[in-house]
Design a protein around this motif. Sequence first.
Motif, PDB file in Angstrom:
ATOM      1  N   GLU A 260      67.255  66.964  88.895  1.00 53.29           N
ATOM      2  CA  GLU A 260      66.040  66.463  87.658  1.00 53.29           C
ATOM      3  C   GLU A 260      64.407  67.373  87.708  1.00 53.29           C
ATOM      4  OE1 GLU A 260      64.450  63.206  84.716  1.00 53.29           O
ATOM      5  OE2 GLU A 260      65.282  62.761  87.136  1.00 53.29           O
ATOM      6  N   PRO A 261      64.411  68.639  86.869  1.00 50.61           N
ATOM      7  CA  PRO A 261      63.355  69.628  86.774  1.00 50.61           C
ATOM      8  C   PRO A 261      62.236  68.295  86.956  1.00 50.61           C
ATOM      9  CG  PRO A 261      65.389  70.578  86.033  1.00 50.61           C
ATOM     10  CD  PRO A 261      65.344  69.004  86.119  1.00 50.61           C
ATOM     11  N   GLY A 262      61.127  69.050  87.068  1.00 53.49           N
ATOM     12  CA  GLY A 262      60.442  67.653  87.931  1.00 53.49           C
ATOM     13  C   GLY A 262      59.844  66.807  88.687  1.00 53.49           C
ATOM     14  N   ARG A 263      61.279  66.260  88.667  1.00 52.92           N
ATOM     15  CA  ARG A 263      61.084  65.277  89.378  1.00 52.92           C
ATOM     16  C   ARG A 263      62.592  64.999  90.323  1.00 52.92           C
ATOM     17  NH1 ARG A 263      59.359  61.224  85.821  1.00 52.92           N
ATOM     18  NH2 ARG A 263      59.061  62.169  83.330  1.00 52.92           N
ATOM     19  N   VAL A 264      63.297  65.831  90.364  1.00 53.98           N
ATOM     20  CA  VAL A 264      64.413  65.841  91.691  1.00 53.98           C
ATOM     21  C   VAL A 264      65.024  66.487  91.819  1.00 53.98           C
ATOM     22  CG1 VAL A 264      66.258  64.620  92.360  1.00 53.98           C
ATOM     23  CG2 VAL A 264      65.415  63.262  91.233  1.00 53.98           C
ATOM     24  N   ILE A 265      65.081  67.143  93.622  1.00 51.45           N
ATOM     25  CA  ILE A 265      65.319  68.194  93.683  1.00 51.45           C
ATOM     26  C   ILE A 265      66.038  68.019  94.424  1.00 51.45           C
ATOM     27  CG2 ILE A 265      65.632  70.547  95.268  1.00 51.45           C
ATOM     28  CD1 ILE A 265      62.263  71.058  94.519  1.00 51.45           C
ATOM     29  N   SER A 266      67.819  68.293  94.148  1.00 54.78           N
ATOM     30  CA  SER A 266      68.995  67.523  94.755  1.00 54.78           C
ATOM     31  C   SER A 266      69.309  68.676  95.946  1.00 54.78           C
ATOM     32  CB  SER A 266      70.124  66.941  94.040  1.00 54.78           C
ATOM     33  OG  SER A 266      70.703  66.318  94.688  1.00 54.78           O
ATOM     34  N   LEU A 267      69.748  68.670  97.186  1.00 53.30           N
ATOM     35  CA  LEU A 267      70.618  69.765  98.082  1.00 53.30           C
ATOM     36  C   LEU A 267      71.937  68.524  97.990  1.00 53.30           C
ATOM     37  CD1 LEU A 267      67.363  69.774 100.127  1.00 53.30           C
ATOM     38  CD2 LEU A 267      67.881  71.768  98.908  1.00 53.30           C
ATOM     39  N   PRO A 268      72.438  70.378  98.273  1.00 55.92           N
ATOM     40  CA  PRO A 268      74.123  69.533  98.566  1.00 55.92           C
ATOM     41  C   PRO A 268      74.229  69.362  99.670  1.00 55.92           C
ATOM     42  CG  PRO A 268      74.074  71.344  96.802  1.00 55.92           C
ATOM     43  CD  PRO A 268      72.617  71.561  97.474  1.00 55.92           C
ATOM     44  N   ALA A 269      74.802  68.539 100.367  1.00 58.20           N
ATOM     45  CA  ALA A 269      76.201  68.638 101.517  1.00 58.20           C
ATOM     46  C   ALA A 269      76.369  69.699 102.008  1.00 58.20           C
ATOM     47  CB  ALA A 269      76.365  67.146 101.241  1.00 58.20           C
ATOM     48  N   HIS A 270      77.418  69.719 101.327  1.00 61.16           N
ATOM     49  CA  HIS A 270      78.567  70.790 101.300  1.00 61.16           C
ATOM     50  C   HIS A 270      78.735  71.738 100.663  1.00 61.16           C
ATOM     51  CE1 HIS A 270      82.964  72.156 102.199  1.00 61.16           C
ATOM     52  NE2 HIS A 270      82.279  71.049 103.087  1.00 61.16           N
TER      53      HIS A 270
END
Length: 465
Positions: A399-409
Amino acid sequence: MKTDYASVMARRDEILLASTGIDYRALERGRLAFDTEGLMAHSGRDLAATRAVQRRAGVGGTPLLELRNLTELVRSMSAPGKGARILVKDEAANPSGSFKDRRAAPSAHHARAAGYPGLIAATSGNYGAAVAAQAAAHGLGAIIIQEAFDSGGRGQPEILEKGRKCEALGAEVLQTSVGPELFYMLLRTLEETGYFNASLYTPLSIAGIESLGAEIAEQTVALTGRPPDVVLATHAGGGMVTGTARGLRAAGATGTEVVGVSVDLRGLHMASDQDFNRKSFTTGHTGFAIPFTSWPDRVDVPRNAARPLRYLDRFLLVTQGEVFYTTELLARLEGLERGPAGNTSLAAALVVARELDQEQTVVVSETEYTGAGKNPTAQLAFAAGNGIDVRVGTADEDEPGRVISLPAHPGQLTVREVDLAALRTSYLRRALAGSDGLTDVDVEFLSRDSGSSEAAVRAMLESTS
């Protein structure tokens, strides 16, 4: 002359004429139409001559690398017979470390020949370092104007990294906070110095990128025996897409699909002081790509030589986390530590390659240099310090500006399609708002510029009249 904001802006047209040498008014062909090829002719050189200028400056001729390990990774996750070969044009081999040297070299050559004492560019990206490098190589001065800080004086690591590189190459760097003063500062500095406006959006700049597309076509044929099936180009202001596509066509790769790729930062306002440091990418994101695609002429010259809707076959989005993850993949699996701009397209290429057959070829149009401020660690630490939740998860969680989610795979990498038809409609609505008395020349121009049929343009004209 008065130097207050209103007075300087009132002199905009005469400042831009003096600093570019282009009379944009002479290119007008109707109420909305202008001569795009006539504008490109202001570069003063054909593709062969532009390439000669670049090579004399040590620009271009960069290697096309096959990413064998990443290709095998993709094939291990693909259906039988699927998983195209993945190649990347290593533009980090240019003097300042990015494809932007291709844009800057023709401008520096022209500025010296025309008697300008130096170059000015308003940019927070790699183009500043390219202008600084080429100005030095041509014996010219250079001033780079960066939008670098929020109102609290906090600067993004990547922007500050690029500012240091510009200074190392001999340029003077002027840094502003986010807001309208950037263009004012550009105009005022151009007027005070008499320097050439090395804008990203002049025909010299776009012509410089055509050599990249031509080299991609030529080198792919030499390696595989045929032109690339898909070329992915990180998309911001439209220059990379426009120049690369024109170069591909000039080299005979007329059937190559051109795909623009941007980081999804929708929901963040690029002119917002509050949002400025809540984005982890300074270019190649939707804050530039969406508005510039739907209306190219929102730039620092009267007409943008980059016209992305003429050339885009697809437009894809990837998340912040996916780009950071791909940056690590490239380093760990191929031994190539490169910056985030090219890895934006590489993230999408790892997905697109799975759609294609193994005998097909996908080319990522660029890599860029990396450094302390561009490293994912620096960017993620800055994000976390601004209250952004950095986590391992899926793209849906980003979610831009709130969450940076890095893939696990790597199997979690995805792409999201941007509706080009919607962007074409947006372009036409903007162009036709309040317009009347349009000629056939205007309709033909709008059709070509938006990638729409003339019938669609006329239907839109009737609906807005």
